[in-house]
Structures are given as C-alpha cells and as structure tokens.
Design a protein around this motif. Structure first.
Motif, PDB file in Angstrom:
ATOM      1  N   ARG A  96       0.823  -1.209   0.000  1.00 39.08           N
ATOM      2  CA  ARG A  96       0.000   0.000   0.000  1.00 39.08           C
ATOM      3  C   ARG A  96       0.856   1.257   0.000  1.00 39.08           C
ATOM      4  O   ARG A  96       0.609   2.199  -0.769  1.00 39.08           O
ATOM      5  N   GLU A  97       1.870   1.291   0.864  1.00 37.37           N
ATOM      6  CA  GLU A  97       2.724   2.473   0.946  1.00 37.37           C
ATOM      7  C   GLU A  97       3.533   2.665  -0.338  1.00 37.37           C
ATOM      8  O   GLU A  97       3.743   3.793  -0.782  1.00 37.37           O
ATOM      9  N   LEU A  98       3.991   1.567  -0.918  1.00 37.60           N
ATOM     10  CA  LEU A  98       4.724   1.672  -2.180  1.00 37.60           C
ATOM     11  C   LEU A  98       3.836   2.288  -3.253  1.00 37.60           C
ATOM     12  O   LEU A  98       4.275   3.168  -4.013  1.00 37.60           O
ATOM     13  N   TRP A  99       2.576   1.852  -3.310  1.00 28.69           N
ATOM     14  CA  TRP A  99       1.643   2.398  -4.294  1.00 28.69           C
ATOM     15  C   TRP A  99       1.337   3.862  -4.005  1.00 28.69           C
ATOM     16  O   TRP A  99       1.392   4.714  -4.898  1.00 28.69           O
ATOM     17  N   GLU A 100       1.025   4.178  -2.755  1.00 34.02           N
ATOM     18  CA  GLU A 100       0.626   5.539  -2.418  1.00 34.02           C
ATOM     19  C   GLU A 100       1.764   6.537  -2.630  1.00 34.02           C
ATOM     20  O   GLU A 100       1.541   7.636  -3.153  1.00 34.02           O
ATOM     21  N   GLU A 101       2.970   6.174  -2.228  1.00 37.29           N
ATOM     22  CA  GLU A 101       4.073   7.135  -2.234  1.00 37.29           C
ATOM     23  C   GLU A 101       4.867   7.168  -3.531  1.00 37.29           C
ATOM     24  O   GLU A 101       5.584   8.134  -3.787  1.00 37.29           O
ATOM     25  N   THR A 102       4.754   6.099  -4.351  1.00 39.74           N
ATOM     26  CA  THR A 102       5.533   6.079  -5.596  1.00 39.74           C
ATOM     27  C   THR A 102       4.687   5.802  -6.828  1.00 39.74           C
ATOM     28  O   THR A 102       5.139   6.053  -7.950  1.00 39.74           O
ATOM     29  N   GLY A 103       3.487   5.245  -6.655  1.00 47.44           N
ATOM     30  CA  GLY A 103       2.660   4.863  -7.803  1.00 47.44           C
ATOM     31  C   GLY A 103       3.107   3.574  -8.461  1.00 47.44           C
ATOM     32  O   GLY A 103       2.618   3.230  -9.546  1.00 47.44           O
ATOM     33  N   LEU A 104       4.013   2.834  -7.823  1.00 48.13           N
ATOM     34  CA  LEU A 104       4.482   1.564  -8.371  1.00 48.13           C
ATOM     35  C   LEU A 104       3.649   0.409  -7.824  1.00 48.13           C
ATOM     36  O   LEU A 104       3.229   0.426  -6.665  1.00 48.13           O
ATOM     37  N   VAL A 105       3.435  -0.596  -8.667  1.00 45.82           N
ATOM     38  CA  VAL A 105       2.530  -1.700  -8.344  1.00 45.82           C
ATOM     39  C   VAL A 105       3.321  -2.961  -8.014  1.00 45.82           C
ATOM     40  O   VAL A 105       4.084  -3.468  -8.848  1.00 45.82           O
TER      41      VAL A 105
END
Length: 234
Positions: free
Chosen positions: A88-97
């Motif tokens: 979740r944090e990776l998606w929220e802070e970087t937009g990476l999946v």
C-alpha cells in the motif's frame, strides 16, 4: 479516532533495489519540511500499518522464513498486515505496483480503489525482511519499523513512472548505492544502506535480521533468526 503520538506504531518500509547485477540503485524520496517525523530527510517509501491492512487479502504471503522472523519478539498476527502495508505504501508514495494480475476477493476499500483499478491483487511473496528498528524514546513520533528488500524486477509497472504517487515524498529518484550516502539521510537509513550494500550480490534471505530495540530503559542490538518448531534448532 485520535492517534496517541507517544505510542510506538508498527511500520513497514520498502527498499526497492534496481540493476543489482550492474549498477545497483535504490528508490528514495524527500520528506516535506513541515513533516513531524524526519523533515527534509531522504527516505525509502513506507509508513505506519493501518488498522484495515489486516483485512486485505494477498495473492501470495511473504516467504515463511520472513514471516517466522517477523513473529519473533512480536505479535504473530502482524506478519500479514506488514506485508500489506508495504504494498500500500509503495503504491501511495511512488505509484508503483507490487502484485499479481487478478480479481479481488472482496470489494476494495476506498484507499485501495486506485490500486485495484490497475488490475492487480497485492502479493507479498517477493518481499524479503532484512532489518528492524524501533525509534528511540524522546522523538515526536516512534515506530517499530520493519524494512523489506524488494528486487525492482518484481514490480508490475513502469519503474520510472511516478505519476500516480501522492505528494508525501518529493524528488522521487533512483540513486546509486555509492551516491546515496551523500544525501541528507536519517541515521538508521544509513545503517540499513550498509546492510543492503552487503546483500547486493546475494538474493537469498539473510542468515538473520538485525534488530535495533530501543526501549525506555535500555537499547539492545539483537539478531532475529525466526521461530522454529524443531527443538534441535532452538
């Protein structure tokens, strides 16, 4: 709900490693100048575990060795939400999946709607638990942070596309490991970077996981080896 600012919150941090065999780089961003915790510092993507993270289904859990080590000196039920928090944090802070193509088993909560719209289900199988540290007493925020190493090849989206990121981290960029120490880093990030540098050429899980256990009465440096049901190995 009011958050107790003096409580130690569980947190997950993702160390995304790219081009490990040629020119190793890690993904970092800069926290805002007005942030209560580590203002202006360059950090890895990550943040506190949310209450709802425990309810998010994973396509695949973290490897057993990582889950066992996460359970040592901790609540065993935390392994799942820590993995979810990473994604979740990776998606929220970087937009990476980080995830597998698929259909969700539940209706995605509001904070997962944009992630689910990419056509992926979160998967924690590629996360490797490599470090743990509790923020020392006296800081404005305290976290029991678990650091997870992730090979960038496991990411399902364009590694240079941060267009879906929130604005919590600015200056998102891939930084070569030798250059990273020239940035304004928190002390613990420098320690973790040294650990990562020593693991660039070895993709296997570490023999044990370093743990900086900073408590009110004492500070300890421990090694987490994981629980085992075999008495001969205890």
């Amino acid at each position: 709900m009011t958050v107790d600012k003096t409580a130690v919150r569980n947190a997950a941090t993702v160390i995304l490693l790219r081009d490990r065999e040629t020119d190793p780089k890690i993904l970092m961003g800069q926290r805002g100048a007005t942030a209560a915790f580590m203002p202006n510092k360059f950090v890895f993507p990550g943040g506190a575990v949310d209450a709802g993270d425990a309810n998010i289904p994973l396509a695949e859990p973290m490897p057993k060795i990582c889950r066992d080590r996460l359970c040592e000196d901790a609540d065993p039920s935390l392994a799942h939400p820590l993995g979810v928090a990473c994604i979740r944090e990776l998606w929220e802070e970087t937009g990476l999946v980080l995830g597998k193509p698929g259909t969700w088993q539940i209706d995605p909560p509001d904070d997962w709607q944009s992630y689910a719209a990419t056509g992926h289900v979160p998967s924690a199988n590629a996360l490797q638990f490599v470090f743990r540290a509790i923020t020392p007493p006296g800081r404005p925020r305290r976290f029991d942070a678990r650091f997870f190493l992730l090979d960038a090849g496991e990411v399902s989206s364009n590694l240079d596309d941060f267009s879906s990121a929130c604005d919590e981290l600015s200056h998102l960029q891939w930084i070569s490991l030798p250059q990273a120490r020239k940035f304004d880093l928190p002390f613990i990030t420098e320690v973790v970077l040294a650990e990562v540098a020593g693991r660039v050429n070895d993709a296997r899980p570490p023999a044990n996981v370093p743990f900086f256990k900073n408590g009110a009465e004492e500070s300890l440096f421990l090694r987490l080896k994981g629980r085992t049901s075999d008495p001969a190995n205890e």
